[in-house]
Motif scaffolding. Structure first.
Motif, PDB file in Angstrom:
ATOM      1  N   THR A  12      40.709  -6.881  53.243  1.00  0.00           N
ATOM      2  CA  THR A  12      39.990  -5.634  53.481  1.00  0.00           C
ATOM      3  C   THR A  12      39.896  -5.404  54.988  1.00  0.00           C
ATOM      4  O   THR A  12      39.106  -6.056  55.670  1.00  0.00           O
ATOM      5  CB  THR A  12      38.572  -5.683  52.880  1.00  0.00           C
ATOM      6  N   VAL A  14      38.838  -3.460  58.382  1.00  0.00           N
ATOM      7  CA  VAL A  14      37.746  -2.610  58.848  1.00  0.00           C
ATOM      8  C   VAL A  14      38.257  -1.990  60.145  1.00  0.00           C
ATOM      9  O   VAL A  14      38.561  -2.708  61.100  1.00  0.00           O
ATOM     10  CB  VAL A  14      36.466  -3.428  59.126  1.00  0.00           C
ATOM     11  N   TYR A  15      38.385  -0.686  60.165  1.00  0.00           N
ATOM     12  CA  TYR A  15      38.882  -0.019  61.358  1.00  0.00           C
ATOM     13  C   TYR A  15      37.715   0.423  62.221  1.00  0.00           C
ATOM     14  O   TYR A  15      36.796   1.081  61.747  1.00  0.00           O
ATOM     15  CB  TYR A  15      39.773   1.169  60.996  1.00  0.00           C
ATOM     16  N   PRO A  83      36.884   0.516  54.947  1.00  0.00           N
ATOM     17  CA  PRO A  83      35.719   0.767  55.812  1.00  0.00           C
ATOM     18  C   PRO A  83      36.115   1.234  57.212  1.00  0.00           C
ATOM     19  O   PRO A  83      37.082   0.737  57.793  1.00  0.00           O
ATOM     20  CB  PRO A  83      35.028  -0.596  55.889  1.00  0.00           C
ATOM     21  N   VAL A  85      34.290   2.066  60.997  1.00  0.00           N
ATOM     22  CA  VAL A  85      33.106   1.921  61.835  1.00  0.00           C
ATOM     23  C   VAL A  85      33.307   2.774  63.082  1.00  0.00           C
ATOM     24  O   VAL A  85      34.360   2.701  63.723  1.00  0.00           O
ATOM     25  CB  VAL A  85      32.890   0.436  62.240  1.00  0.00           C
ATOM     26  N   CYS A  95      33.470  -4.838  67.847  1.00  0.00           N
ATOM     27  CA  CYS A  95      34.198  -5.877  67.108  1.00  0.00           C
ATOM     28  C   CYS A  95      33.550  -7.240  67.331  1.00  0.00           C
ATOM     29  O   CYS A  95      33.464  -8.057  66.406  1.00  0.00           O
ATOM     30  CB  CYS A  95      35.664  -5.907  67.544  1.00  0.00           C
ATOM     31  N   THR A 103      30.670 -10.292  59.570  1.00  0.00           N
ATOM     32  CA  THR A 103      31.159  -9.161  58.777  1.00  0.00           C
ATOM     33  C   THR A 103      32.679  -9.189  58.665  1.00  0.00           C
ATOM     34  O   THR A 103      33.232  -8.790  57.650  1.00  0.00           O
ATOM     35  CB  THR A 103      30.700  -7.825  59.413  1.00  0.00           C
ATOM     36  N   VAL A 104      33.344  -9.650  59.713  1.00  0.00           N
ATOM     37  CA  VAL A 104      34.803  -9.757  59.710  1.00  0.00           C
ATOM     38  C   VAL A 104      35.195 -11.197  60.027  1.00  0.00           C
ATOM     39  O   VAL A 104      34.468 -11.919  60.716  1.00  0.00           O
ATOM     40  CB  VAL A 104      35.460  -8.798  60.730  1.00  0.00           C
TER      41      VAL A 104
END
Length: 179
Positions: A12, A14-15, A83, A85, A95, A103-104
């Motif tokens: 997944t 997250v950009y 997702p 952000v 980041c 979270t990442v």
């Protein structure tokens, strides 16, 4: 294509999109804008001359997204369930925060500044499931540095937010910080 690869492999992404730039970076942004304009001129000249080699060189340097395109990309990601952000300022510290919170797991970028902001695992040159993983802690251990020493080394070597002497190389910056 990269996003499709991630999703097909149960990753997944997250950009993180950048918000406004801090005032400290105005000079750097202006310099980058001038370089982009020069690249655009070089690309147009190469195109007029039919010089495909020069077009390949200058085209990527002249390319960028405008705000409408960025909004479209965000909307596409959201439709894909990916997702997004919106950072209040630059992506690097955002980041870093996502990494610190757990979270990442990794941050995919070529920008080592993310390590200075606390990203623990930086994934570089990632394509088709293969890439280079840079561990911030391993880098600190290899250098024999604390996180603060690494940050100061980069400040001395030069970054977007200061007017360090332009020719201070990474090695010399290390000698200054250690000295």
């Amino acid at each position: 294509q990269r996003t499709a690869f991630y999703l097909e492999n149960d990753i997944t992404p997250v950009y993180v999109f950048e918000g406004g730039m801090p005032d400290l970076k105005v000079e750097e942004i202006e310099s980058r804008h001038e370089k982009k304009e020069n690249a655009q001129e070089q690309y147009e000249q190469a195109k007029a001359e039919g010089d495909t080699e020069a077009m390949e060189k200058w085209g990527p340097r002249a390319d960028s997204l405008d705000y409408d395109q960025t909004d479209e990309v965000k909307e596409l990601f959201e439709l894909m369930g990916v997702p997004v952000v919106e950072a209040p300022s630059e992506a690097d510290p955002q980041c870093g925060q996502l990494s610190k919170e757990g979270t990442v797991d990794y941050c995919h970028t070529e920008d080592f500044d993310h390590l200075l902001h606390g990203v623990d695992g930086l994934l570089r040159r990632f394509s088709n499931g293969v890439g280079e993983l840079v561990s911030r802690q391993q880098l600190l251990d290899d250098l024999g540095y604390t996180h603060d020493q690494m940050v100061w080394r980069q400040i001395v070597a030069g970054c977007d937010y200061n007017t360090s002497p332009k020719q201070v190389a990474w090695g010399r910056a290390g000698n200054i910080v250690e000295g």
